[in-house]
Write a protein that holds these residues in place. Sequence first.
Motif, PDB file in Angstrom:
ATOM      1  N   PRO A 140       4.845  18.091   4.749  1.00 34.88           N
ATOM      2  CA  PRO A 140       4.664  19.226   5.767  1.00 34.88           C
ATOM      3  C   PRO A 140       5.880  19.960   5.868  1.00 34.88           C
ATOM      4  CG  PRO A 140       4.712  17.064   6.699  1.00 34.88           C
ATOM      5  CD  PRO A 140       4.994  16.720   5.353  1.00 34.88           C
ATOM      6  N   ALA A 141       5.722  21.078   6.201  1.00 34.50           N
ATOM      7  CA  ALA A 141       7.082  21.817   6.643  1.00 34.50           C
ATOM      8  C   ALA A 141       7.700  21.352   7.868  1.00 34.50           C
ATOM      9  CB  ALA A 141       6.490  23.227   7.238  1.00 34.50           C
ATOM     10  N   GLY A 142       9.161  21.019   7.361  1.00 30.98           N
ATOM     11  CA  GLY A 142       9.975  20.512   8.473  1.00 30.98           C
ATOM     12  C   GLY A 142       9.896  18.901   8.580  1.00 30.98           C
ATOM     13  N   TYR A 143       9.672  18.516   7.423  1.00 29.65           N
ATOM     14  CA  TYR A 143       9.507  17.069   7.615  1.00 29.65           C
ATOM     15  C   TYR A 143      10.993  16.454   7.368  1.00 29.65           C
ATOM     16  CZ  TYR A 143       8.112  12.155   6.090  1.00 29.65           C
ATOM     17  OH  TYR A 143       8.059  10.972   6.082  1.00 29.65           O
ATOM     18  N   GLN A 144      11.208  15.604   8.296  1.00 29.82           N
ATOM     19  CA  GLN A 144      12.563  15.112   8.332  1.00 29.82           C
ATOM     20  C   GLN A 144      12.644  13.462   8.452  1.00 29.82           C
ATOM     21  OE1 GLN A 144      14.522  16.913  11.551  1.00 29.82           O
ATOM     22  NE2 GLN A 144      14.840  18.814  10.393  1.00 29.82           N
ATOM     23  N   HIS A 145      11.605  12.702   8.311  1.00 29.34           N
ATOM     24  CA  HIS A 145      11.446  11.206   8.356  1.00 29.34           C
ATOM     25  C   HIS A 145      12.349  10.642   7.164  1.00 29.34           C
ATOM     26  CE1 HIS A 145      10.666   7.174   9.289  1.00 29.34           C
ATOM     27  NE2 HIS A 145       9.952   7.053   8.230  1.00 29.34           N
ATOM     28  N   SER A 146      13.393   9.912   7.505  1.00 32.45           N
ATOM     29  CA  SER A 146      14.488   9.202   6.366  1.00 32.45           C
ATOM     30  C   SER A 146      13.940   8.041   5.856  1.00 32.45           C
ATOM     31  CB  SER A 146      15.585   8.900   7.052  1.00 32.45           C
ATOM     32  OG  SER A 146      15.677   8.202   7.888  1.00 32.45           O
ATOM     33  N   GLY A 147      12.440   7.382   6.296  1.00 32.28           N
ATOM     34  CA  GLY A 147      11.865   6.462   5.464  1.00 32.28           C
ATOM     35  C   GLY A 147      12.544   5.072   6.177  1.00 32.28           C
ATOM     36  N   PRO A 148      11.987   3.881   5.874  1.00 32.94           N
ATOM     37  CA  PRO A 148      10.596   3.864   4.814  1.00 32.94           C
ATOM     38  C   PRO A 148       9.427   4.342   5.653  1.00 32.94           C
ATOM     39  CG  PRO A 148      11.445   1.792   5.839  1.00 32.94           C
ATOM     40  CD  PRO A 148      12.529   2.697   6.375  1.00 32.94           C
ATOM     41  N   VAL A 149       8.434   4.390   4.989  1.00 31.15           N
ATOM     42  CA  VAL A 149       6.999   4.299   5.481  1.00 31.15           C
ATOM     43  C   VAL A 149       6.715   3.363   6.309  1.00 31.15           C
ATOM     44  CG1 VAL A 149       4.804   4.792   4.793  1.00 31.15           C
ATOM     45  CG2 VAL A 149       6.472   5.979   3.466  1.00 31.15           C
ATOM     46  N   GLY A 150       6.261   3.589   7.372  1.00 31.84           N
ATOM     47  CA  GLY A 150       5.914   2.629   8.280  1.00 31.84           C
ATOM     48  C   GLY A 150       4.330   2.277   8.465  1.00 31.84           C
ATOM     49  N   ARG A 151       3.401   3.391   8.054  1.00 31.51           N
ATOM     50  CA  ARG A 151       1.971   2.968   8.243  1.00 31.51           C
ATOM     51  C   ARG A 151       1.512   3.830   7.043  1.00 31.51           C
ATOM     52  NH1 ARG A 151      -1.798   3.702  13.542  1.00 31.51           N
ATOM     53  NH2 ARG A 151      -1.521   6.228  13.139  1.00 31.51           N
ATOM     54  N   LEU A 152       0.306   3.305   6.531  1.00 34.08           N
ATOM     55  CA  LEU A 152      -0.476   3.875   5.615  1.00 34.08           C
ATOM     56  C   LEU A 152      -1.966   4.246   6.080  1.00 34.08           C
ATOM     57  CD1 LEU A 152       0.203   5.185   2.463  1.00 34.08           C
ATOM     58  CD2 LEU A 152      -0.845   2.910   1.733  1.00 34.08           C
ATOM     59  N   THR A 153      -2.478   5.406   5.889  1.00 31.24           N
ATOM     60  CA  THR A 153      -3.929   5.699   6.491  1.00 31.24           C
ATOM     61  C   THR A 153      -4.436   6.015   5.218  1.00 31.24           C
ATOM     62  OG1 THR A 153      -3.420   6.137   8.648  1.00 31.24           O
ATOM     63  CG2 THR A 153      -5.275   7.412   7.772  1.00 31.24           C
ATOM     64  N   ILE A 154      -5.858   5.560   4.774  1.00 34.38           N
ATOM     65  CA  ILE A 154      -6.687   6.163   3.853  1.00 34.38           C
ATOM     66  C   ILE A 154      -7.736   6.523   4.266  1.00 34.38           C
ATOM     67  CG2 ILE A 154      -5.710   4.591   2.185  1.00 34.38           C
ATOM     68  CD1 ILE A 154      -7.664   2.582   2.367  1.00 34.38           C
ATOM     69  N   MET A 155      -8.035   7.642   3.788  1.00 33.63           N
ATOM     70  CA  MET A 155      -9.406   8.364   4.321  1.00 33.63           C
ATOM     71  C   MET A 155     -10.326   8.746   3.420  1.00 33.63           C
ATOM     72  SD  MET A 155      -7.729  11.264   7.002  1.00 33.63           S
ATOM     73  CE  MET A 155      -9.140  11.260   7.825  1.00 33.63           C
ATOM     74  N   PHE A 156     -11.588   8.038   3.799  1.00 36.95           N
ATOM     75  CA  PHE A 156     -12.728   8.218   2.854  1.00 36.95           C
ATOM     76  C   PHE A 156     -14.113   8.721   3.447  1.00 36.95           C
ATOM     77  CE2 PHE A 156     -12.570   3.881   4.100  1.00 36.95           C
ATOM     78  CZ  PHE A 156     -13.896   3.578   4.107  1.00 36.95           C
ATOM     79  N   ARG A 171      -3.117  -1.584  -2.412  1.00 36.47           N
ATOM     80  CA  ARG A 171      -1.964  -2.004  -3.226  1.00 36.47           C
ATOM     81  C   ARG A 171      -0.685  -1.531  -2.548  1.00 36.47           C
ATOM     82  NH1 ARG A 171      -4.894   0.140  -7.905  1.00 36.47           N
ATOM     83  NH2 ARG A 171      -3.074   1.815  -7.896  1.00 36.47           N
ATOM     84  N   ALA A 172      -0.685  -0.360  -2.237  1.00 39.00           N
ATOM     85  CA  ALA A 172       0.734   0.137  -1.620  1.00 39.00           C
ATOM     86  C   ALA A 172       0.825  -0.639  -0.492  1.00 39.00           C
ATOM     87  CB  ALA A 172       0.393   1.757  -1.253  1.00 39.00           C
ATOM     88  N   ALA A 173      -0.083  -1.022   0.745  1.00 34.22           N
ATOM     89  CA  ALA A 173       0.272  -1.546   1.688  1.00 34.22           C
ATOM     90  C   ALA A 173       0.988  -3.098   1.370  1.00 34.22           C
ATOM     91  CB  ALA A 173      -1.121  -1.429   2.629  1.00 34.22           C
ATOM     92  N   HIS A 174       0.169  -3.656   0.421  1.00 32.80           N
ATOM     93  CA  HIS A 174       0.930  -5.019   0.200  1.00 32.80           C
ATOM     94  C   HIS A 174       2.191  -4.757  -0.317  1.00 32.80           C
ATOM     95  CE1 HIS A 174      -2.291  -7.927   0.412  1.00 32.80           C
ATOM     96  NE2 HIS A 174      -3.052  -7.086  -0.064  1.00 32.80           N
ATOM     97  N   ARG A 175       2.460  -3.888  -1.315  1.00 33.69           N
ATOM     98  CA  ARG A 175       3.888  -3.785  -1.846  1.00 33.69           C
ATOM     99  C   ARG A 175       4.849  -3.365  -0.759  1.00 33.69           C
ATOM    100  NH1 ARG A 175       2.780   0.217  -5.030  1.00 33.69           N
ATOM    101  NH2 ARG A 175       3.480   2.047  -3.686  1.00 33.69           N
ATOM    102  N   LEU A 229      -7.865  -7.375   7.329  1.00 34.01           N
ATOM    103  CA  LEU A 229      -8.169  -7.320   8.816  1.00 34.01           C
ATOM    104  C   LEU A 229      -8.173  -8.621   9.636  1.00 34.01           C
ATOM    105  CD1 LEU A 229     -11.293  -5.015   8.397  1.00 34.01           C
ATOM    106  CD2 LEU A 229      -9.328  -4.344   9.877  1.00 34.01           C
ATOM    107  N   LYS A 230      -8.640  -9.561   8.746  1.00 33.86           N
ATOM    108  CA  LYS A 230      -8.560 -11.148   9.312  1.00 33.86           C
ATOM    109  C   LYS A 230      -7.243 -11.324   9.803  1.00 33.86           C
ATOM    110  CE  LYS A 230      -9.496 -15.610   8.067  1.00 33.86           C
ATOM    111  NZ  LYS A 230      -9.909 -16.558   7.004  1.00 33.86           N
ATOM    112  N   HIS A 231      -6.113 -11.045   9.168  1.00 32.45           N
ATOM    113  CA  HIS A 231      -4.747 -11.199   9.406  1.00 32.45           C
ATOM    114  C   HIS A 231      -3.993 -10.469  10.443  1.00 32.45           C
ATOM    115  CE1 HIS A 231      -4.650 -14.931   6.880  1.00 32.45           C
ATOM    116  NE2 HIS A 231      -5.399 -14.243   5.992  1.00 32.45           N
ATOM    117  N   GLY A 232      -4.780  -9.232  10.738  1.00 33.92           N
ATOM    118  CA  GLY A 232      -4.099  -8.325  11.650  1.00 33.92           C
ATOM    119  C   GLY A 232      -3.181  -7.514  10.796  1.00 33.92           C
ATOM    120  N   LEU A 233      -3.525  -7.173   9.588  1.00 32.18           N
ATOM    121  CA  LEU A 233      -2.528  -6.463   8.746  1.00 32.18           C
ATOM    122  C   LEU A 233      -3.107  -4.925   8.515  1.00 32.18           C
ATOM    123  CD1 LEU A 233      -1.429  -8.904   6.227  1.00 32.18           C
ATOM    124  CD2 LEU A 233      -0.187  -8.021   8.252  1.00 32.18           C
ATOM    125  N   ALA A 234      -4.342  -4.568   9.123  1.00 31.00           N
ATOM    126  CA  ALA A 234      -5.214  -3.486   8.918  1.00 31.00           C
ATOM    127  C   ALA A 234      -5.992  -3.346  10.118  1.00 31.00           C
ATOM    128  CB  ALA A 234      -6.119  -3.521   7.479  1.00 31.00           C
TER     129      ALA A 234
END
Length: 306
Positions: A140-156, A171-175, A229-234
């Motif tokens: 997005p315009a003005g993006y300045q976060h230097s990382g790393p990524v802290g949460r992944l949202t998948i939309m379907f 896969r990405a959340a595991h990695r 979900l069971k392990h509180g990771l999602a």
Amino acid sequence: MTRHLLVGYQATSTGRDALNLGIALAREQDAHLHVVIIAPQDSAYAGIYPHDRGYVSILEQQLGTWLDEALASVPGDVPATGHVITAEADAEGLLAAAGQLGCSMIVIGGRSGGLLRRYRLGSVATTLLHAAPLPVALAPAGYQHSGPVGRLTIMFGPRPGAVDVVGLGIRAAHRRSIPLRLVSLVLLDQPPAPDADTDDRSSRHDQEVLDSVTRYANRRLAEEAAELLKHGLASTVVSTGRTVDHAMDELDWQSDEVVVVGSSRLATRGRLFLGSTAARMLRTVHVPVVVVPAGHTGAPTAESDH
């Protein structure tokens, strides 16, 4: 195994947004950034620059300077190399470079759309989001976060093809060892009645989302999501509304978050095609968005898994 990410760079605010996102995605991921500037092809049909050898050397020198400045801004913990690629069109050059360099993703910037840093797609982004054979990440315009990524949202939503988004997300959340949020987007004529029991509503949402994953992706991915979900990771969210805008208003966003969406049902297998729903999402999301090609995971569909 080292992953290779391509950043389509320009010496503009859009280019800096893309570079910042590339850095955030590469952080702590054994990933190598390829920062690419596209130079206009010296063609008699281009007519963009005078065909003068001295002018070409000045242009090349300027591009090299911009590339050096971009690489100097990349933190030391992220390996990066720069490339000046000649092509008739920017999108064509980025796709060719991604193939030559073995990149698994193209990262570009979105032009400012006005309020709240929402997206407005330029010609390069539009071309890539309707033709690329690999995921495209849009900053997005003005993006300045230097990382790393802290949460992944998948939309379907309620259609086959969710397997690509869910598979990549898991896969990405595991990695990355980060939380995964599974969001089922449901458009309704009327919003559902509120449920006073928060725990019961949360449990019901978990099952509803897992049922959707089973229906529109496959059982294996639903089982993997259930384990997270069971392990509180999602976590799960059923986001509802009369329109996409209304449904998206229910969601909160973190500054270190990345959203993953799939391609339209019209997409050719192995290619991106930004659908109308995902395009409307871009009007309200102000965090990076990754669009995944159809069939990207190579996993079986819901139909073939039953």
